[in-house]
Design an enzyme around this catalytic site. Structure first.
Site, PDB file in Angstrom:
ATOM      1  N   HIS A   7      62.304  27.248  49.188  1.00  0.00           N
ATOM      2  CA  HIS A   7      60.930  26.856  49.533  1.00  0.00           C
ATOM      3  C   HIS A   7      60.119  26.618  48.254  1.00  0.00           C
ATOM      4  O   HIS A   7      59.159  27.340  47.948  1.00  0.00           O
ATOM      5  CB  HIS A   7      60.301  27.968  50.380  1.00  0.00           C
ATOM      6  CG  HIS A   7      59.107  27.561  51.176  1.00  0.00           C
ATOM      7  ND1 HIS A   7      58.088  26.799  50.671  1.00  0.00           N
ATOM      8  CD2 HIS A   7      58.768  27.828  52.471  1.00  0.00           C
ATOM      9  CE1 HIS A   7      57.161  26.622  51.596  1.00  0.00           C
ATOM     10  NE2 HIS A   7      57.563  27.238  52.704  1.00  0.00           N
ATOM     11  N   ARG A  56      63.464  36.668  51.924  1.00  0.00           N
ATOM     12  CA  ARG A  56      62.271  36.604  51.077  1.00  0.00           C
ATOM     13  C   ARG A  56      61.414  37.867  51.155  1.00  0.00           C
ATOM     14  O   ARG A  56      60.448  38.007  50.392  1.00  0.00           O
ATOM     15  CB  ARG A  56      61.429  35.377  51.442  1.00  0.00           C
ATOM     16  CG  ARG A  56      60.828  35.441  52.843  1.00  0.00           C
ATOM     17  CD  ARG A  56      59.976  34.215  53.154  1.00  0.00           C
ATOM     18  NE  ARG A  56      59.271  34.398  54.423  1.00  0.00           N
ATOM     19  CZ  ARG A  56      58.088  33.876  54.696  1.00  0.00           C
ATOM     20  NH1 ARG A  56      57.474  33.135  53.797  1.00  0.00           N
ATOM     21  NH2 ARG A  56      57.525  34.084  55.870  1.00  0.00           N
ATOM     22  N   GLN A  59      59.456  35.255  60.637  1.00  0.00           N
ATOM     23  CA  GLN A  59      59.513  33.827  60.292  1.00  0.00           C
ATOM     24  C   GLN A  59      60.182  33.648  58.934  1.00  0.00           C
ATOM     25  O   GLN A  59      59.911  34.370  57.989  1.00  0.00           O
ATOM     26  CB  GLN A  59      58.099  33.236  60.246  1.00  0.00           C
ATOM     27  CG  GLN A  59      58.074  31.776  59.802  1.00  0.00           C
ATOM     28  CD  GLN A  59      56.753  31.113  60.073  1.00  0.00           C
ATOM     29  OE1 GLN A  59      56.260  31.106  61.186  1.00  0.00           O
ATOM     30  NE2 GLN A  59      56.158  30.538  59.032  1.00  0.00           N
ATOM     31  N   ARG A 100      53.422  33.866  48.218  1.00  0.00           N
ATOM     32  CA  ARG A 100      52.912  32.517  48.458  1.00  0.00           C
ATOM     33  C   ARG A 100      52.992  31.737  47.147  1.00  0.00           C
ATOM     34  O   ARG A 100      52.159  31.853  46.278  1.00  0.00           O
ATOM     35  CB  ARG A 100      51.463  32.573  48.959  1.00  0.00           C
ATOM     36  CG  ARG A 100      50.802  31.206  49.149  1.00  0.00           C
ATOM     37  CD  ARG A 100      51.366  30.464  50.328  1.00  0.00           C
ATOM     38  NE  ARG A 100      51.031  31.136  51.582  1.00  0.00           N
ATOM     39  CZ  ARG A 100      51.507  30.754  52.772  1.00  0.00           C
ATOM     40  NH1 ARG A 100      52.343  29.727  52.844  1.00  0.00           N
ATOM     41  NH2 ARG A 100      51.182  31.413  53.864  1.00  0.00           N
ATOM     42  N   ASP A 155      53.771  18.129  56.866  1.00  0.00           N
ATOM     43  CA  ASP A 155      54.861  19.072  57.121  1.00  0.00           C
ATOM     44  C   ASP A 155      55.998  18.285  57.775  1.00  0.00           C
ATOM     45  O   ASP A 155      56.001  18.085  58.984  1.00  0.00           O
ATOM     46  CB  ASP A 155      54.388  20.209  58.016  1.00  0.00           C
ATOM     47  CG  ASP A 155      55.382  21.363  58.081  1.00  0.00           C
ATOM     48  OD1 ASP A 155      56.474  21.220  57.501  1.00  0.00           O
ATOM     49  OD2 ASP A 155      55.058  22.390  58.712  1.00  0.00           O
ATOM     50  N   GLU A 161      61.290  21.008  49.333  1.00  0.00           N
ATOM     51  CA  GLU A 161      62.165  22.129  49.653  1.00  0.00           C
ATOM     52  C   GLU A 161      63.553  21.648  50.076  1.00  0.00           C
ATOM     53  O   GLU A 161      63.697  21.020  51.124  1.00  0.00           O
ATOM     54  CB  GLU A 161      61.539  22.951  50.777  1.00  0.00           C
ATOM     55  CG  GLU A 161      60.059  23.267  50.537  1.00  0.00           C
ATOM     56  CD  GLU A 161      59.348  23.751  51.787  1.00  0.00           C
ATOM     57  OE1 GLU A 161      60.021  24.338  52.662  1.00  0.00           O
ATOM     58  OE2 GLU A 161      58.130  23.540  51.900  1.00  0.00           O
TER      59      GLU A 161
END
Length: 315
Positions: free
Chosen positions: A185, A105, A100, A76, A230, A290
């Site tokens: 990201h 990652r 997801q 995170r 978002d 991003e």
């Protein structure tokens, strides 16, 4: 007897300082620094950039105080790499069995080595101007085969005096075409989200995911964040994105082959609901800007290669 004329001494150029690269004792991360003081640290789990510091020691990325750095889950903060799917996979797509944001990652990458730019010949040179670190991931390295395609990924992180570049090369090493999405990201570190603006997206349409993926018209003004945000913007890669605080420009983001930009901040309630987000008011100290290609699928034919990247410059 001494000769009347001695041969001239051969001048010796001073040795210029060079970038330093080190691997941690447990082989979990790679750190590089420039002679001028800039520093970057990459976790091999996810090839995630977890720190990028300027010469004065200022951290430019946000990393959650509760982030898992032991390889147990996606990090995170920093710059997680999203591939080959953005968001939750659709049930009827080839990526449906993936987690997801895909597997990049949450996979352990291989460190392939470094390369440095040539030192300047100017008398006041401080040494090599940049260092590039390369990391690799292929289908044979995955712990579980939930995506039935052959690939080879080369991820490069380049540290320079004022900027950080990340780029990805995707090679289809199999005999079948496949679709993919990709996203860097990036969690940018800021001092106060309420005093932060993002410009360069004023004329771009966007998808508002907070409003149920509603299609929205251009805002015609810089973005200010005062609630959960978002959004997925679509705009030409040559358009630069500027992040400013109190009217002082702090970051400039430029892109190559990446036509989408995601702006994300969880705000108060969503931040509280994420077990790995901290401190509780950490949302005030970050904004995700991003760069990616996620608005549609990129189709890569067998034997072909795709490459894209971003450059973040401190201002």
């Amino acid at each position: 007897m001494e000769r009347a004329k001695k041969p001239a001494a051969i001048p010796v150029s001073p040795v210029q300082p060079t970038p330093q690269v080190s691997i941690s004792d447990d082989s979990s991360r790679v750190t590089a620094s420039l002679p001028t003081g800039e520093r970057v640290e990459i976790l091999l789990y996810g090839a995630t950039v977890i720190s990028w510091k300027s010469a004065n020691g200022k951290e430019n990325l946000f990393l959650s105080s509760k982030a898992s750095l032991d390889g147990s889950k996606a990090v995170r903060g920093g710059i997680p790499l999203v591939f080959p799917v953005f968001g939750p996979p659709k049930a009827d797509h080839a990526t449906s069995r993936l987690p997801q944001h895909g597997f990049a990652r949450v996979s352990r990458w291989e460190y392939l080595g470094k390369s440095s730019s040539e030192s300047s010949t100017l008398p006041n040179s401080k040494g090599d101007a940049s260092v590039k670190l390369d990391f690799g991931l292929s289908d044979s390295m995955l712990e579980s085969r939930n995506w039935d395609y052959s690939f080879n990924l080369t991820y490069s992180v380049t540290l320079s005096q004022d900027n950080l570049e990340t780029s990805l090369v995707v090679r289809n090493t199999g005999t079948s075409n496949y679709d993919f999405q990709v996203l860097f990201h990036t969690y940018l570190g800021i001092d106060d989200i309420t005093k932060t603006t993002i410009s360069g997206l004023e004329e771009a349409r966007f998808i508002d995911k907070v409003e149920g993926a509603k299609k929205a018209e251009p805002a015609r003004k810089p973005i200010s964040i005062g609630s959960e945000t978002d959004r997925v913007y679509n705009l030409p890669s040559e358009k630069a994105i500027i992040v400013a605080e109190q009217d002082t420009k702090r970051y400039e983001l430029t892109r190559d082959m990446l036509s989408d930009v995601v702006i994300w901040n969880p705000w108060i309630e969503k931040a509280k609901g994420m077990a790995d987000f901290g401190p509780e008011d950490g949302y005030k100290k970050m904004v995700c800007v991003e760069a990616g290609s996620v608005g549609a699928w990129n189709t890569l034919e067998a034997g072909d290669t795709w490459e894209g990247g971003q450059r973040i410059k401190t201002l």
